[in-house]
Design a protein around this motif. Structure first.
Motif, PDB file in Angstrom:
ATOM      1  N   GLN A 400      21.533  90.784  63.832  1.00 16.21           N
ATOM      2  CA  GLN A 400      20.195  91.361  63.758  1.00 16.21           C
ATOM      3  C   GLN A 400      19.158  90.249  63.614  1.00 16.21           C
ATOM      4  OE1 GLN A 400      19.653  93.512  59.890  1.00 16.21           O
ATOM      5  NE2 GLN A 400      21.805  92.934  59.558  1.00 16.21           N
ATOM      6  N   PRO A 401      17.883  90.557  63.881  1.00 16.93           N
ATOM      7  CA  PRO A 401      16.845  89.514  63.780  1.00 16.93           C
ATOM      8  C   PRO A 401      16.729  88.971  62.347  1.00 16.93           C
ATOM      9  CG  PRO A 401      16.046  91.416  64.992  1.00 16.93           C
ATOM     10  CD  PRO A 401      17.344  91.827  64.389  1.00 16.93           C
ATOM     11  N   ILE A 402      16.754  87.653  62.207  1.00 21.48           N
ATOM     12  CA  ILE A 402      16.652  86.989  60.907  1.00 21.48           C
ATOM     13  C   ILE A 402      15.692  85.814  61.051  1.00 21.48           C
ATOM     14  CG2 ILE A 402      17.902  85.709  59.109  1.00 21.48           C
ATOM     15  CD1 ILE A 402      20.434  87.205  59.971  1.00 21.48           C
ATOM     16  N   ASP A 403      14.739  85.727  60.131  1.00 22.99           N
ATOM     17  CA  ASP A 403      13.772  84.625  60.164  1.00 22.99           C
ATOM     18  C   ASP A 403      14.210  83.451  59.291  1.00 22.99           C
ATOM     19  OD1 ASP A 403      11.885  85.961  61.862  1.00 22.99           O
ATOM     20  OD2 ASP A 403      11.356  87.209  60.135  1.00 22.99           O
ATOM     21  N   ALA A 404      14.907  83.723  58.186  1.00 30.50           N
ATOM     22  CA  ALA A 404      15.362  82.678  57.269  1.00 30.50           C
ATOM     23  C   ALA A 404      16.481  83.254  56.411  1.00 30.50           C
ATOM     24  CB  ALA A 404      14.216  82.178  56.389  1.00 30.50           C
ATOM     25  N   ALA A 405      17.172  82.374  55.691  1.00 25.73           N
ATOM     26  CA  ALA A 405      18.298  82.840  54.873  1.00 25.73           C
ATOM     27  C   ALA A 405      18.412  82.009  53.609  1.00 25.73           C
ATOM     28  CB  ALA A 405      19.597  82.767  55.673  1.00 25.73           C
ATOM     29  N   VAL A 406      18.924  82.664  52.557  1.00 27.96           N
ATOM     30  CA  VAL A 406      19.281  81.996  51.302  1.00 27.96           C
ATOM     31  C   VAL A 406      20.790  82.117  51.159  1.00 27.96           C
ATOM     32  CG1 VAL A 406      18.977  81.932  48.810  1.00 27.96           C
ATOM     33  CG2 VAL A 406      17.066  82.608  50.277  1.00 27.96           C
ATOM     34  N   ALA A 420      26.318  79.238  57.884  1.00 25.46           N
ATOM     35  CA  ALA A 420      25.296  78.219  58.124  1.00 25.46           C
ATOM     36  C   ALA A 420      25.371  77.703  59.559  1.00 25.46           C
ATOM     37  CB  ALA A 420      25.465  77.074  57.129  1.00 25.46           C
ATOM     38  N   GLN A 421      26.578  77.520  60.049  1.00 23.92           N
ATOM     39  CA  GLN A 421      26.740  77.015  61.404  1.00 23.92           C
ATOM     40  C   GLN A 421      26.193  78.010  62.430  1.00 23.92           C
ATOM     41  OE1 GLN A 421      30.743  75.896  62.316  1.00 23.92           O
ATOM     42  NE2 GLN A 421      30.165  74.751  64.151  1.00 23.92           N
ATOM     43  N   ALA A 422      26.477  79.308  62.213  1.00 17.53           N
ATOM     44  CA  ALA A 422      25.978  80.328  63.128  1.00 17.53           C
ATOM     45  C   ALA A 422      24.454  80.413  63.093  1.00 17.53           C
ATOM     46  CB  ALA A 422      26.595  81.676  62.774  1.00 17.53           C
ATOM     47  N   LEU A 423      23.872  80.318  61.900  1.00 16.71           N
ATOM     48  CA  LEU A 423      22.410  80.346  61.779  1.00 16.71           C
ATOM     49  C   LEU A 423      21.785  79.125  62.444  1.00 16.71           C
ATOM     50  CD1 LEU A 423      22.081  81.556  58.071  1.00 16.71           C
ATOM     51  CD2 LEU A 423      21.506  82.872  60.134  1.00 16.71           C
ATOM     52  N   ALA A 424      22.402  77.957  62.231  1.00 17.03           N
ATOM     53  CA  ALA A 424      21.871  76.731  62.828  1.00 17.03           C
ATOM     54  C   ALA A 424      21.891  76.809  64.353  1.00 17.03           C
ATOM     55  CB  ALA A 424      22.671  75.525  62.341  1.00 17.03           C
ATOM     56  N   ALA A 425      22.956  77.408  64.896  1.00 14.57           N
ATOM     57  CA  ALA A 425      23.056  77.531  66.354  1.00 14.57           C
ATOM     58  C   ALA A 425      21.963  78.428  66.908  1.00 14.57           C
ATOM     59  CB  ALA A 425      24.425  78.089  66.732  1.00 14.57           C
ATOM     60  N   ARG A 426      21.482  79.372  66.097  1.00 12.98           N
ATOM     61  CA  ARG A 426      20.413  80.279  66.527  1.00 12.98           C
ATOM     62  C   ARG A 426      19.027  79.750  66.171  1.00 12.98           C
ATOM     63  NH1 ARG A 426      21.894  86.110  64.226  1.00 12.98           N
ATOM     64  NH2 ARG A 426      19.648  86.295  64.630  1.00 12.98           N
ATOM     65  N   LEU A 466      10.205  76.738  54.601  1.00 17.20           N
ATOM     66  CA  LEU A 466      11.030  76.746  55.805  1.00 17.20           C
ATOM     67  C   LEU A 466      10.298  77.431  56.961  1.00 17.20           C
ATOM     68  CD1 LEU A 466      14.584  77.723  54.454  1.00 17.20           C
ATOM     69  CD2 LEU A 466      13.839  75.469  55.227  1.00 17.20           C
ATOM     70  N   LEU A 467       9.678  78.549  56.653  1.00 18.18           N
ATOM     71  CA  LEU A 467       9.005  79.319  57.696  1.00 18.18           C
ATOM     72  C   LEU A 467       7.719  78.646  58.153  1.00 18.18           C
ATOM     73  CD1 LEU A 467       9.557  82.900  56.265  1.00 18.18           C
ATOM     74  CD2 LEU A 467      10.785  81.782  58.135  1.00 18.18           C
ATOM     75  N   ARG A 468       7.057  77.951  57.223  1.00 16.56           N
ATOM     76  CA  ARG A 468       5.805  77.266  57.574  1.00 16.56           C
ATOM     77  C   ARG A 468       6.069  76.050  58.455  1.00 16.56           C
ATOM     78  NH1 ARG A 468       3.891  77.206  52.936  1.00 16.56           N
ATOM     79  NH2 ARG A 468       4.765  75.228  52.221  1.00 16.56           N
ATOM     80  N   ASP A 469       7.136  75.331  58.141  1.00 18.52           N
ATOM     81  CA  ASP A 469       7.463  74.107  58.894  1.00 18.52           C
ATOM     82  C   ASP A 469       8.739  74.301  59.692  1.00 18.52           C
ATOM     83  OD1 ASP A 469       5.299  72.899  57.541  1.00 18.52           O
ATOM     84  OD2 ASP A 469       6.609  72.454  55.846  1.00 18.52           O
ATOM     85  N   LYS A 470       8.931  75.462  60.251  1.00 17.64           N
ATOM     86  CA  LYS A 470      10.193  75.804  60.909  1.00 17.64           C
ATOM     87  C   LYS A 470      10.479  74.864  62.072  1.00 17.64           C
ATOM     88  CE  LYS A 470      12.656  79.658  63.081  1.00 17.64           C
ATOM     89  NZ  LYS A 470      12.572  81.086  63.478  1.00 17.64           N
ATOM     90  N   PRO A 471      11.576  74.080  61.972  1.00 15.88           N
ATOM     91  CA  PRO A 471      11.971  73.201  63.074  1.00 15.88           C
ATOM     92  C   PRO A 471      12.721  73.998  64.131  1.00 15.88           C
ATOM     93  CG  PRO A 471      13.521  73.001  61.283  1.00 15.88           C
ATOM     94  CD  PRO A 471      12.472  73.989  60.832  1.00 15.88           C
ATOM     95  N   PRO A 472      13.080  73.366  65.241  1.00 14.94           N
ATOM     96  CA  PRO A 472      13.864  74.079  66.257  1.00 14.94           C
ATOM     97  C   PRO A 472      15.137  74.674  65.678  1.00 14.94           C
ATOM     98  CG  PRO A 472      13.059  72.000  67.126  1.00 14.94           C
ATOM     99  CD  PRO A 472      12.723  72.015  65.671  1.00 14.94           C
ATOM    100  N   HIS A 473      15.844  73.907  64.863  1.00 14.85           N
ATOM    101  CA  HIS A 473      16.993  74.419  64.119  1.00 14.85           C
ATOM    102  C   HIS A 473      17.389  73.359  63.112  1.00 14.85           C
ATOM    103  CE1 HIS A 473      19.806  71.709  66.190  1.00 14.85           C
ATOM    104  NE2 HIS A 473      19.157  71.997  67.291  1.00 14.85           N
ATOM    105  N   PRO A 474      18.091  73.732  62.019  1.00 15.63           N
ATOM    106  CA  PRO A 474      18.510  72.740  61.034  1.00 15.63           C
ATOM    107  C   PRO A 474      19.431  71.719  61.676  1.00 15.63           C
ATOM    108  CG  PRO A 474      18.754  74.976  60.175  1.00 15.63           C
ATOM    109  CD  PRO A 474      18.460  75.095  61.627  1.00 15.63           C
ATOM    110  N   ARG A 475      19.118  70.458  61.489  1.00 12.95           N
ATOM    111  CA  ARG A 475      19.957  69.397  62.041  1.00 12.95           C
ATOM    112  C   ARG A 475      21.298  69.379  61.337  1.00 12.95           C
ATOM    113  NH1 ARG A 475      15.375  66.928  60.711  1.00 12.95           N
ATOM    114  NH2 ARG A 475      16.403  65.630  59.164  1.00 12.95           N
ATOM    115  N   MET A 476      22.323  68.958  62.064  1.00 13.05           N
ATOM    116  CA  MET A 476      23.662  68.899  61.484  1.00 13.05           C
ATOM    117  C   MET A 476      24.190  67.488  61.631  1.00 13.05           C
ATOM    118  SD  MET A 476      26.998  71.235  62.276  1.00 13.05           S
ATOM    119  CE  MET A 476      28.503  71.015  61.341  1.00 13.05           C
TER     120      MET A 476
END
Length: 484
Positions: A400-406, A420-426, A466-476
């Motif tokens: 489902q649509p997710i903007d951020a996660a804790v 975390a890996q699945a979220l980073a990929a999205r 996170l939402l204010r400075d949202k990058p393309p995706h979290p670097r790994m």
């Protein structure tokens, strides 16, 4: 195959070799003939002479059993004999050659003649001393853990009660109590990293004062480590001083300054001096609060010393003296000093974040923490997804649509890294909330980490960032092994 056959001798030698490789001794007891045969390996384990020896009954070995285990040995022996003659006994054995005590496990099978009379007993002997010592150590550690947990809970309960007595509103209580709890958590984190052998004063100071701008705080002193009891007391004392300085003293204005120093005393303890300047004019408080009581009594007693407070017009001056019992040698394992947080981070944590309309996934295995996160994020305007309490439950919510996660870093012993890996990929940003002491989260993700215990507002502020400075995706970075 008869005993005289070469094949029988070869099989016997192979069996003896296998038992030796397994660290097991063997015995054969001809009960009808009254002969007990001890193998060389059993002789090495027990101190009994190798070869045949006279033994007219099982009581022949009782002189070598520890007196405290004799009654249990007899009871187990009689019960197992009645249940078919398969023996598996553990007891402490007194070696006859040097008097040393060892733990033995003896397993054997009883053979009977056609009339049902006991004819022979064949079995093995194993030295289980090491296993017994490890078992005792584990039990000691569990007992110590139980003791520490109960002490921690009792301390938290006392802090809550004392804080409630000194505050007049729920918001004030939550803010004050959360700060005191955070100070306890920082001290325990340092102690855990040092295997509860001690914590350095400069680390305790950095954990408390590192949140403020460098220009407003200075601290210096020799390398000096405190016992766990003294470290917890000093952490709470420093927190009370800092909290008072923020409310009424030098840290309430940008021009204020706090200088902290400590030195060793000739008698073995230490003296710590807290000096404020550049702030508003101060005077003695109208009433004695919990913070003053803690500094004057609890901290002084726990440190086996005393505390003096001077309310000078130019700023508060506190001298804390501790006895030699508060100081401990340098631990073998010493953690790195806590990384100071920036002033921006501190102010962001205290500001009211705005998460209006943001879809935030909560993954947390502790129900109460999940409920608190859900309430706090919802109050900030977020649309909460979850909470998910298990790994599979969290993975199922990712469609489902997710903007951020804790994300709790560890879910009932399992790493949250797959989520975390699945979220980073999205390209969905996330923050780790963890009870572990390391700076980075699991899996090598370049994502913010908030250590428990935390303030929910702090988590909400981190999500807002996170939402204010949202990058393309979290670097790994290069993956690390996840927590077990």
């Amino acid at each position: 195959m008869t005993q005289g056959d070469p094949g029988h001798s070869d099989a016997h030698r192979r069996l003896a070799r296998a038992l030796e490789l397994a660290g097991l001794g063997a015995f054969e007891w001809d009960m009808a003939g009254g002969v007990f045969v001890v193998s060389p390996r059993m002789a090495a384990i027990t101190g009994l002479p190798a070869g045949p020896m006279a033994a007219s009954g099982m009581r022949a070995i009782e002189p070598f059993i520890h007196p405290d285990d004799l009654a249990s040995f007899r009871a187990q022996k009689d019960l197992q004999r009645a249940n078919g003659g398969l023996y598996d006994l553990e007891f402490r054995h007194i070696r006859p050659d040097d008097g040393r005590g060892v733990w033995l496990r003896v397993a054997g099978v009883l053979a009977r003649d056609r009339d049902g009379r006991a004819r022979s007993l064949t079995g093995i002997v194993e030295d289980v001393t090491r296993q017994k010592l490890e078992e005792a150590q584990r039990q000691t550690l569990l007992d110590e853990l139980d003791h520490r947990v109960k002490n921690a809970l009792a301390t938290v309960q006392a802090l809550a009660t004392q804080t409630a007595r000194g505050t007049t509103s729920l918001d004030a209580f939550l803010q004050t109590f959360a700060g005191r709890l955070k100070a306890m958590g920082s001290a325990n984190e340092l102690l855990t990293a040092a295997r509860w052998r001690g914590a350095a004063i400069d680390h305790l100071v950095a954990a408390e004062l590192g949140v403020y701008p460098p220009g407003q705080t200075d601290w210096q002193g020799p390398e000096l480590y405190l016992t766990p009891r003294a470290a917890n007391a000093l952490a709470l004392g420093l927190h009370e001083l800092a909290a008072n300085a923020v409310r009424f003293g030098a840290l309430s204005v940008e021009t204020g300054h706090v200088e902290l120093s400590w030195r060793r005393c000739a008698e073995g303890g230490f003296e710590l001096t807290w000096s404020e300047s550049g702030g508003p004019t101060v005077g003695p408080p109208a009433r004695r609060g919990f913070g003053s009581t803690l500094l004057d009594q609890v901290t002084g007693r726990e440190l086996n010393g005393d505390t003096s407070i001077e309310y000078r017009p130019s700023g508060v001056l506190v001298r804390l003296r501790a006895g030699a019992a508060a100081v401990t040698p340098r631990p073998e394992t010493v953690p790195e000093a806590p990384a100071p947080r920036s002033a921006e981070t501190a102010s962001a944590a205290s500001a009211a974040p705005d998460l209006k309309g943001a879809r935030v996934l909560i993954v947390e295995d502790a129900v109460l923490l999940a409920m608190e996160l859900e309430t706090g994020l919802a109050d900030a305007g977020a649309r909460v997804i979850g909470p998910a309490y298990e790994l599979e439950e969290a993975l199922a919510m990712l469609d489902q649509p997710i903007d951020a996660a804790v994300l709790d870093a560890n879910l009932n012993g399992r790493s949250v890294a797959p989520v975390a890996q699945a979220l980073a990929a999205r390209g969905v940003p996330f923050v780790f909330a963890t009870g572990y002491g390391e700076v980075a989260g699991p899996g090598g993700f370049d994502a913010p980490v908030i250590r428990k215990p935390y303030d929910v507002t702090q988590v909400a502020a981190a999500v807002a960032d996170l939402l204010r400075d949202k990058p393309p995706h979290p670097r790994m970075s290069h993956p690390r092994m996840p927590h077990p």
